[in-house]
Design a protein around this motif. Structure first.
Motif, PDB file in Angstrom:
ATOM      1  N   ALA A 271       0.875  -1.218  -0.035  1.00 23.99           N
ATOM      2  CA  ALA A 271      -0.038   0.098  -0.016  1.00 23.99           C
ATOM      3  C   ALA A 271       0.903   1.216  -0.095  1.00 23.99           C
ATOM      4  CB  ALA A 271      -0.962  -0.006   1.230  1.00 23.99           C
ATOM      5  N   LEU A 272       0.547   2.191  -1.099  1.00 18.11           N
ATOM      6  CA  LEU A 272       1.110   3.590  -1.069  1.00 18.11           C
ATOM      7  C   LEU A 272       0.542   4.513  -0.824  1.00 18.11           C
ATOM      8  CD1 LEU A 272       4.003   2.499  -3.936  1.00 18.11           C
ATOM      9  CD2 LEU A 272       4.285   2.464  -1.569  1.00 18.11           C
ATOM     10  N   ALA A 273       0.805   5.966  -0.322  1.00 17.54           N
ATOM     11  CA  ALA A 273      -0.012   6.856  -0.265  1.00 17.54           C
ATOM     12  C   ALA A 273       0.421   7.969  -1.326  1.00 17.54           C
ATOM     13  CB  ALA A 273       0.076   7.446   1.124  1.00 17.54           C
ATOM     14  N   PHE A 274      -0.365   8.603  -1.970  1.00 15.61           N
ATOM     15  CA  PHE A 274      -0.108   9.406  -3.050  1.00 15.61           C
ATOM     16  C   PHE A 274      -1.018  10.801  -3.010  1.00 15.61           C
ATOM     17  CE2 PHE A 274      -2.884   6.563  -5.005  1.00 15.61           C
ATOM     18  CZ  PHE A 274      -3.788   7.256  -5.709  1.00 15.61           C
ATOM     19  N   THR A 275      -0.416  11.762  -3.505  1.00 17.30           N
ATOM     20  CA  THR A 275      -1.443  13.023  -3.556  1.00 17.30           C
ATOM     21  C   THR A 275      -1.346  13.440  -5.082  1.00 17.30           C
ATOM     22  OG1 THR A 275       0.716  14.367  -3.212  1.00 17.30           O
ATOM     23  CG2 THR A 275      -0.819  13.839  -1.213  1.00 17.30           C
ATOM     24  N   VAL A 276      -2.327  14.326  -5.158  1.00 13.47           N
ATOM     25  CA  VAL A 276      -2.610  14.862  -6.612  1.00 13.47           C
ATOM     26  C   VAL A 276      -2.183  16.336  -6.734  1.00 13.47           C
ATOM     27  CG1 VAL A 276      -4.167  15.022  -8.575  1.00 13.47           C
ATOM     28  CG2 VAL A 276      -4.161  12.931  -7.246  1.00 13.47           C
ATOM     29  N   SER A 277      -1.401  16.919  -7.660  1.00 15.35           N
ATOM     30  CA  SER A 277      -1.132  18.225  -7.647  1.00 15.35           C
ATOM     31  C   SER A 277      -2.408  18.958  -7.891  1.00 15.35           C
ATOM     32  CB  SER A 277      -0.247  18.507  -9.129  1.00 15.35           C
ATOM     33  OG  SER A 277       0.798  17.832  -8.828  1.00 15.35           O
ATOM     34  N   ALA A 278      -3.537  18.773  -8.530  1.00 12.20           N
ATOM     35  CA  ALA A 278      -4.945  19.467  -8.917  1.00 12.20           C
ATOM     36  C   ALA A 278      -5.644  19.293  -7.673  1.00 12.20           C
ATOM     37  CB  ALA A 278      -5.402  18.812 -10.005  1.00 12.20           C
ATOM     38  N   MET A 279      -5.227  18.534  -6.596  1.00  7.32           N
ATOM     39  CA  MET A 279      -6.255  18.321  -5.317  1.00  7.32           C
ATOM     40  C   MET A 279      -5.461  18.508  -4.190  1.00  7.32           C
ATOM     41  SD  MET A 279      -8.884  15.244  -6.541  1.00  7.32           S
ATOM     42  CE  MET A 279      -9.634  15.459  -8.033  1.00  7.32           C
ATOM     43  N   PRO A 280      -4.796  19.699  -3.793  1.00  6.97           N
ATOM     44  CA  PRO A 280      -3.758  19.713  -2.594  1.00  6.97           C
ATOM     45  C   PRO A 280      -4.509  19.428  -1.404  1.00  6.97           C
ATOM     46  CG  PRO A 280      -4.533  21.893  -3.498  1.00  6.97           C
ATOM     47  CD  PRO A 280      -5.096  21.092  -4.472  1.00  6.97           C
ATOM     48  N   GLY A 281      -4.021  18.876  -0.651  1.00  5.55           N
ATOM     49  CA  GLY A 281      -4.334  18.664   0.824  1.00  5.55           C
ATOM     50  C   GLY A 281      -5.084  17.259   0.856  1.00  5.55           C
ATOM     51  N   LYS A 282      -5.536  16.478  -0.345  1.00 11.97           N
ATOM     52  CA  LYS A 282      -6.243  15.399  -0.247  1.00 11.97           C
ATOM     53  C   LYS A 282      -5.041  14.288  -0.455  1.00 11.97           C
ATOM     54  CE  LYS A 282     -10.599  13.337  -2.088  1.00 11.97           C
ATOM     55  NZ  LYS A 282     -11.668  13.337  -2.541  1.00 11.97           N
ATOM     56  N   VAL A 283      -5.381  13.257   0.416  1.00 15.87           N
ATOM     57  CA  VAL A 283      -4.407  12.088   0.212  1.00 15.87           C
ATOM     58  C   VAL A 283      -5.108  10.711  -0.198  1.00 15.87           C
ATOM     59  CG1 VAL A 283      -2.905  10.787   1.474  1.00 15.87           C
ATOM     60  CG2 VAL A 283      -2.838  12.941   2.401  1.00 15.87           C
ATOM     61  N   PHE A 284      -4.513  10.156  -1.238  1.00 17.30           N
ATOM     62  CA  PHE A 284      -5.047   9.073  -1.908  1.00 17.30           C
ATOM     63  C   PHE A 284      -4.083   7.660  -1.325  1.00 17.30           C
ATOM     64  CE2 PHE A 284      -6.525  12.251  -4.348  1.00 17.30           C
ATOM     65  CZ  PHE A 284      -7.851  12.096  -4.588  1.00 17.30           C
ATOM     66  N   LYS A 285      -4.931   6.493  -1.597  1.00 14.52           N
ATOM     67  CA  LYS A 285      -3.788   5.208  -1.123  1.00 14.52           C
ATOM     68  C   LYS A 285      -4.187   4.045  -2.118  1.00 14.52           C
ATOM     69  CE  LYS A 285      -3.672   5.924   3.905  1.00 14.52           C
ATOM     70  NZ  LYS A 285      -3.836   5.121   5.113  1.00 14.52           N
ATOM     71  N   GLY A 286      -3.516   3.491  -2.684  1.00 17.19           N
ATOM     72  CA  GLY A 286      -3.473   2.564  -3.519  1.00 17.19           C
ATOM     73  C   GLY A 286      -2.486   1.292  -3.410  1.00 17.19           C
ATOM     74  N   LYS A 287      -2.730   0.247  -3.850  1.00 18.21           N
ATOM     75  CA  LYS A 287      -1.761  -0.935  -3.845  1.00 18.21           C
ATOM     76  C   LYS A 287      -1.119  -1.093  -5.129  1.00 18.21           C
ATOM     77  CE  LYS A 287      -4.157  -3.614  -0.124  1.00 18.21           C
ATOM     78  NZ  LYS A 287      -4.810  -4.682   0.059  1.00 18.21           N
ATOM     79  N   ILE A 288       0.237  -1.629  -5.100  1.00 19.94           N
ATOM     80  CA  ILE A 288       0.942  -1.808  -6.427  1.00 19.94           C
ATOM     81  C   ILE A 288       0.321  -3.004  -7.121  1.00 19.94           C
ATOM     82  CG2 ILE A 288       3.079  -2.700  -7.194  1.00 19.94           C
ATOM     83  CD1 ILE A 288       4.668  -1.291  -4.809  1.00 19.94           C
ATOM     84  N   SER A 289      -0.178  -2.617  -8.368  1.00 21.88           N
ATOM     85  CA  SER A 289      -0.846  -3.702  -8.991  1.00 21.88           C
ATOM     86  C   SER A 289      -0.121  -4.770  -9.856  1.00 21.88           C
ATOM     87  CB  SER A 289      -1.892  -3.198  -9.979  1.00 21.88           C
ATOM     88  OG  SER A 289      -2.866  -2.434  -8.979  1.00 21.88           O
ATOM     89  N   ARG A 290       1.089  -3.919 -10.505  1.00 22.01           N
ATOM     90  CA  ARG A 290       2.142  -4.869 -11.659  1.00 22.01           C
ATOM     91  C   ARG A 290       3.316  -3.949 -11.251  1.00 22.01           C
ATOM     92  NH1 ARG A 290      -2.109  -2.290 -13.862  1.00 22.01           N
ATOM     93  NH2 ARG A 290      -3.221  -3.978 -13.410  1.00 22.01           N
ATOM     94  N   ARG A 291       4.347  -4.729 -11.873  1.00 18.20           N
ATOM     95  CA  ARG A 291       5.722  -4.325 -12.014  1.00 18.20           C
ATOM     96  C   ARG A 291       6.134  -4.681 -13.304  1.00 18.20           C
ATOM     97  NH1 ARG A 291       8.998  -5.752  -6.554  1.00 18.20           N
ATOM     98  NH2 ARG A 291      10.521  -4.354  -7.765  1.00 18.20           N
ATOM     99  N   SER A 292       7.091  -3.971 -13.786  1.00 17.61           N
ATOM    100  CA  SER A 292       7.515  -4.044 -15.242  1.00 17.61           C
ATOM    101  C   SER A 292       8.482  -5.237 -15.036  1.00 17.61           C
ATOM    102  CB  SER A 292       8.324  -3.157 -15.979  1.00 17.61           C
ATOM    103  OG  SER A 292       9.263  -2.552 -14.995  1.00 17.61           O
ATOM    104  N   GLY A 293       9.342  -5.416 -14.117  1.00 18.34           N
ATOM    105  CA  GLY A 293      10.244  -6.502 -13.957  1.00 18.34           C
ATOM    106  C   GLY A 293      11.705  -6.355 -14.632  1.00 18.34           C
ATOM    107  N   THR A 294      11.999  -5.205 -15.026  1.00 16.87           N
ATOM    108  CA  THR A 294      12.988  -4.769 -15.912  1.00 16.87           C
ATOM    109  C   THR A 294      13.434  -3.358 -15.642  1.00 16.87           C
ATOM    110  OG1 THR A 294      14.299  -4.923 -18.058  1.00 16.87           O
ATOM    111  CG2 THR A 294      11.866  -4.209 -17.891  1.00 16.87           C
ATOM    112  N   MET A 295      14.788  -3.135 -15.854  1.00 16.28           N
ATOM    113  CA  MET A 295      15.285  -1.686 -15.570  1.00 16.28           C
ATOM    114  C   MET A 295      15.243  -0.766 -16.919  1.00 16.28           C
ATOM    115  SD  MET A 295      16.003  -0.797 -12.518  1.00 16.28           S
ATOM    116  CE  MET A 295      15.602  -1.687 -10.996  1.00 16.28           C
ATOM    117  N   ASN A 296      14.668   0.333 -16.822  1.00 14.33           N
ATOM    118  CA  ASN A 296      14.986   1.146 -18.030  1.00 14.33           C
ATOM    119  C   ASN A 296      16.315   1.535 -18.484  1.00 14.33           C
ATOM    120  OD1 ASN A 296      15.074   4.028 -19.379  1.00 14.33           O
ATOM    121  ND2 ASN A 296      12.853   3.620 -19.866  1.00 14.33           N
ATOM    122  N   GLN A 297      16.906   1.189 -19.506  1.00 10.96           N
ATOM    123  CA  GLN A 297      18.303   1.471 -19.590  1.00 10.96           C
ATOM    124  C   GLN A 297      18.646   2.903 -19.738  1.00 10.96           C
ATOM    125  OE1 GLN A 297      20.449  -1.010 -19.990  1.00 10.96           O
ATOM    126  NE2 GLN A 297      19.070  -2.409 -19.254  1.00 10.96           N
TER     127      GLN A 297
END
Length: 400
Positions: A271-297
């Motif tokens: 679970a990670l918390a995140f904020t949106v620039s267009a909505m200051p002061g409001k905190v959202f939460k979400g879970k990691i759904s997927r990962r790429s599994g590789t590093m951007n070169q």
């Protein structure tokens, strides 16, 4: 015994003679030799006054210099031990919202736009008709393939019946030759293959005709419309932009890149918390759904996605967000104050105190939290290093 002109015993007669010369100059005019002598006395008086002033000024300057001189303080070094402790921190990573599904709709058949039933911002359901295309030649080709298919079917029926009758007559010896029987069988097989080909052409034309009616592949919202009734569209026409753009916005993907340093600490469904620039002061939460599994070169980072429920559509694709990622630190890493690390043209290093002498040890920096930082190098737990290190400390310098 000669005396200096500036001596007080000599200065008094000279001053008295000077006063007499100023008050009553006539007796002295006739005595030329005495005038020359008094001139010399005046010159000596001036030199004496000047020398006395200079000597006093130089004395004051010397005193002033002595008063402004300060003693040089010796450098004091703070020496401490390298320790193993977690250097956790919270980092802010930028992210962007993308639609969960997005499709750009291009024409699959050539024709003229007949009707456009939706516009920008329209909410559509899966299977809903979005627009229709008029292509009369496609209708004609479909009718022709249908006719050819029926013709091939009739020929197959006739050839099968002919072969069945020959086969029945062959029961009477000598009534039907073997060549005629084999020819009838080959005719049946040829007519069957011809029917299969004509039916495939008919299905292809029917599929092509279905492309003249554009339907929505999923529930979503029309975000772009670039055609109007009467416009020529098709695979052969130049199509720089799609006819329509459809996005699923009731569910969004929050996409962000995690640097290589923190990527190994991520866990799926964390679970990670995140904020949106267009909505200051409001905190959202979400879970990691997927990962790429590789590093951007290029950026040495891993792409991570969070699925965000957006039934009320308060969030929109293209918005920016700041994700708070809590890093627990690298297991087993050594930590020192940031003031102990020196970064110069020679590289990054700390100054280790060994047998009372300074020794530079090359290191690689890790995570940072407050005034502590992780280091990796040829160091062990409880090694002594200078906490207030300076680049001016040379290799082998004696450390008190």
């Amino acid at each position: 015994m000669l005396t200096h002109p500036c001596c007080p015993t000599t200065r008094l007669p000279i001053i008295r003679t000077l006063k007499l010369l100023i008050l009553n100059p006539k007796p002295f005019i006739l005595k030329r030799m005495k005038i020359i002598e008094y001139s010399r006395l005046l010159a000596l008086l001036g030199l004496c006054t000047l020398s006395s002033c200079n000597s006093s000024d130089s004395g004051q300057t010397v005193l002033k210099k002595k008063s402004t001189t300060k003693p040089v303080a010796e450098t004091k070094y703070r020496i401490g031990a390298v320790s193993r402790q977690p250097v956790g921190q919270t980092v802010q990573l930028p992210g962007e919202f993308h639609p969960y599904q997005e499709v750009t709709i291009y024409p699959r058949a050539t024709g003229f736009v007949d009707r456009v039933l939706v516009d920008r911002g329209s909410a559509v359901r899966k299977g809903q008709v979005l627009m229709t295309i008029d292509a009369p030649e496609t209708e004609e080709r479909l009718a022709a393939t249908r006719s050819n298919s029926l013709k091939a079917q009739a020929l197959l029926v006739a050839s099968r019946e002919h072969y069945r009758r020959l086969l029945a007559s062959n029961k009477v010896p000598g009534s039907v030759s073997a060549l005629d029987l084999e020819t009838a069988l080959a005719r049946v097989q040829a007519d069957s293959a011809s029917l299969l080909g004509e039916e495939a052409n008919y299905r292809a034309m029917a599929k092509l005709k279905s492309y003249l009616t554009v339907v929505a592949p999923f529930d979503g919202f029309i975000t772009e419309r670039n055609v109007h009734p009467g416009a020529l569209v098709g695979t052969g026409a130049r199509q720089d932009r799609p006819m329509l753009v459809l996005q699923q916005q009731n569910r969004l993907r929050l996409v962000f890149d995690v640097p290589e340093t923190y990527s190994s600490q991520l866990r799926k469904s964390e679970a990670l918390a995140f904020t949106v620039s267009a909505m200051p002061g409001k905190v959202f939460k979400g879970k990691i759904s997927r990962r790429s599994g590789t590093m951007n070169q290029q950026f040495r980072s891993e792409t991570v996605e969070i699925d965000v429920d957006n039934q009320n559509r308060q969030l929109q694709p293209g918005m920016f967000a700041d994700i708070s990622l809590s890093a627990t630190g690298t297991p087993g890493a050594l930590a020192v104050p940031t003031s102990a690390v020196i970064a110069s043209t020679e590289g990054q290093y700390v100054i280790k105190v060994e047998d009372g002498r300074a020794k530079r040890v090359a290191i690689r920096r890790g995570q940072k939290s407050g005034d502590m930082i992780e280091i990796f190098g040829d160091l062990r737990d409880n090694d002594k290093v200078i906490f207030n290190a300076r680049e001016t400390i040379k290799e082998g310098t004696a450390i008190q």
